[in-house]
Design an enzyme around this catalytic site. Structure first.
Site, PDB file in Angstrom:
ATOM      1  N   GLY A   8      19.839  20.190  19.049  1.00 28.63           N
ATOM      2  CA  GLY A   8      20.419  21.483  18.668  1.00 28.63           C
ATOM      3  C   GLY A   8      19.389  22.599  18.795  1.00 28.63           C
ATOM      4  O   GLY A   8      19.395  23.567  18.026  1.00 28.63           O
ATOM      5  N   GLN A  12      20.932  28.215  15.768  1.00 21.72           N
ATOM      6  CA  GLN A  12      20.346  29.263  14.929  1.00 21.72           C
ATOM      7  C   GLN A  12      18.939  28.898  14.454  1.00 21.72           C
ATOM      8  O   GLN A  12      18.018  29.698  14.541  1.00 21.72           O
ATOM      9  CB  GLN A  12      21.250  29.529  13.717  1.00 21.72           C
ATOM     10  CG  GLN A  12      20.824  30.738  12.918  1.00 21.72           C
ATOM     11  CD  GLN A  12      21.321  30.717  11.477  1.00 21.72           C
ATOM     12  OE1 GLN A  12      21.883  29.731  11.006  1.00 21.72           O
ATOM     13  NE2 GLN A  12      21.106  31.809  10.781  1.00 21.72           N
ATOM     14  N   ASP A  34      19.472  20.327  23.858  1.00 21.86           N
ATOM     15  CA  ASP A  34      20.704  20.964  23.381  1.00 21.86           C
ATOM     16  C   ASP A  34      21.844  20.528  24.294  1.00 21.86           C
ATOM     17  O   ASP A  34      21.603  20.063  25.409  1.00 21.86           O
ATOM     18  CB  ASP A  34      20.564  22.497  23.386  1.00 21.86           C
ATOM     19  CG  ASP A  34      21.585  23.158  22.456  1.00 21.86           C
ATOM     20  OD1 ASP A  34      21.221  23.508  21.317  1.00 21.86           O
ATOM     21  OD2 ASP A  34      22.756  23.305  22.869  1.00 21.86           O
ATOM     22  N   ASP A  53      23.680  15.676  24.682  1.00 21.10           N
ATOM     23  CA  ASP A  53      24.800  15.661  23.732  1.00 21.10           C
ATOM     24  C   ASP A  53      24.453  14.605  22.689  1.00 21.10           C
ATOM     25  O   ASP A  53      24.257  13.431  23.033  1.00 21.10           O
ATOM     26  CB  ASP A  53      26.078  15.291  24.512  1.00 21.10           C
ATOM     27  CG  ASP A  53      27.290  15.136  23.604  1.00 21.10           C
ATOM     28  OD1 ASP A  53      27.126  15.159  22.372  1.00 21.10           O
ATOM     29  OD2 ASP A  53      28.410  14.975  24.144  1.00 21.10           O
ATOM     30  N   TYR A 142      32.402  20.088   5.880  1.00 18.81           N
ATOM     31  CA  TYR A 142      30.969  20.340   6.069  1.00 18.81           C
ATOM     32  C   TYR A 142      30.173  19.691   4.936  1.00 18.81           C
ATOM     33  O   TYR A 142      29.204  18.965   5.172  1.00 18.81           O
ATOM     34  CB  TYR A 142      30.741  21.856   6.080  1.00 18.81           C
ATOM     35  CG  TYR A 142      29.310  22.283   6.277  1.00 18.81           C
ATOM     36  CD1 TYR A 142      28.676  22.094   7.495  1.00 18.81           C
ATOM     37  CD2 TYR A 142      28.612  22.922   5.254  1.00 18.81           C
ATOM     38  CE1 TYR A 142      27.363  22.518   7.684  1.00 18.81           C
ATOM     39  CE2 TYR A 142      27.314  23.348   5.444  1.00 18.81           C
ATOM     40  CZ  TYR A 142      26.696  23.146   6.658  1.00 18.81           C
ATOM     41  OH  TYR A 142      25.413  23.570   6.846  1.00 18.81           O
ATOM     42  N   LYS A 146      27.465  16.676   4.875  1.00 15.13           N
ATOM     43  CA  LYS A 146      26.092  16.928   4.415  1.00 15.13           C
ATOM     44  C   LYS A 146      25.686  15.942   3.320  1.00 15.13           C
ATOM     45  O   LYS A 146      24.591  15.400   3.341  1.00 15.13           O
ATOM     46  CB  LYS A 146      25.930  18.376   3.945  1.00 15.13           C
ATOM     47  CG  LYS A 146      25.887  19.389   5.083  1.00 15.13           C
ATOM     48  CD  LYS A 146      24.683  19.152   5.995  1.00 15.13           C
ATOM     49  CE  LYS A 146      24.696  20.039   7.217  1.00 15.13           C
ATOM     50  NZ  LYS A 146      23.651  19.677   8.193  1.00 15.13           N
TER      51      LYS A 146
END
Ligand code: SER
Length: 318
Positions: A8, A12, A34, A53, A142, A146
């Site tokens: 990733g 961000q 990524d 991936d 989510y 987590k």
């Protein structure tokens, strides 16, 4: 010397973390990966980059072996609002990707870092000064991924001796790469709109407090935790960390100090508001401070100053 694989890497956190770690460990020792390649992106151009991936377990192992990595920083995941819109995909990516990355770490005896989130808490978690060890019954997909990820990482440590470590990040604010579909994104969007239009419509209601952190503190936290003496860690997955807690009007007032004509109104998005309501107001990060010296430099005031200055330059606004 560490050799670090980052998944990733164009997201961000990744796009800044790759550059931060390349400065510390050397360009060739941070392997950015990524699902897509973005030519011209500094993380792609400044050192090794591979398209990967995270659901492709075989390729992940091949890339890790090819570059002889000893550390995996697994960042690829869907954020809260997207995960709520696509819960099946979120389970697949967030859990499937994590599982594949942990398996590679187990096979190659790598150290391992992956972020958890304030999203790992739920509506029956104590809201103020949320303890490190407390009730975690999130009601979002989510959050489910987590908290499951935290438990899975602890399992890999206890069962297989994989050196897993993680933090529960609050909302992360940066001028470099925009977040993609989180609940805390308003606290990034507002700076763009303040500079571009002088006004902002918040999808989060007034008086909704959430924890936040400026990206430089988040990057430091990752490296500090990765470098921490293992014998000092009582907790592992994952440490509460935060730098500030605010609600939308506090952020708007801080921006007004720099842009006096800035105005904000509200058009609350029920989905993201419900997610925000289920998260803590402010979390207690004393375990992170005591066990590995977590420390944040930015508060709302100096973050806003830096953010507006850097973003104005980026957007070419005076
Ligand atoms: N910033 C994240 C989100 O809003 C929280 O982990 O989804």
């Amino acid at each position: 010397m560490k050799k670090i694989l980052v998944t990733g890497a164009l997201g961000q956190i990744g796009s800044e973390l790759v550059m931060h770690m390349r400065n510390i460990y050397g360009n060739d020792n941070v392997i950015a990966t990524d699902i897509r390649r973005i030519d011209g992106n500094p993380a792609v151009e400044s050192g090794p980059f591979e398209v990967l991936d995270v659901l492709n377990a075989k390729k992940m192992a091949e890339v890790a072996k090819k570059h002889e990595v000893d550390t995996i920083v697994h960042l690829a995941a869907l954020l809260s609002a997207v995960a709520e819109a696509k819960p099946v995909l979120a389970w697949e990516i967030n859990m499937g990707g994590l599982f594949n990355a942990l398996e590679v770490a187990r096979e190659l005896k790598c150290s391992f870092f992956t972020p958890s989130s304030i999203g790992a808490f739920g509506p029956n978690t104590p809201k103020d000064n949320t303890p490190q060890d407390t009730i975690q019954r999130p009601e979002t997909m989510y959050g489910v991924t987590k908290v499951s990820g935290e438990v899975l990482c602890d399992y890999y440590f206890k069962r297989f001796g994989v050196d897993t470590r993680g933090v529960r990040f609050p909302g992360l604010i940066s001028y470099a790469t925009a977040p993609g579909g989180g609940t805390t994104d308003y606290a990034v969007d507002i700076y763009y709109k303040a500079l571009e239009e002088g006004k902002y419509t918040s999808y989060i209601a007034e008086n909704t407090y959430m924890d936040m952190m400026y990206m430089p503190d988040a990057l430091n936290a990752i490296v500090t935790l990765l470098e921490a003496d293992s014998s000092k860690l009582i907790h592992r997955n994952a440490f509460n960390i935060t730098a500030m807690s605010f609600e939308p009007s506090m952020l708007a007032n801080e921006i007004k100090k720099h842009i006096p004509n800035f105005t904000m109104n509200y058009d609350v998005d029920p989905v993201r508001q419900a997610i925000a309501n289920s998260w803590p107001n402010s979390i207690d990060c004393s375990a992170a401070k005591a066990e590995w010296g977590f420390n944040a430099k930015y508060d709302l005031e100096n973050m806003t100053q830096d953010m507006l200055q850097k973003l104005a330059k980026k957007l070419n606004i005076r």
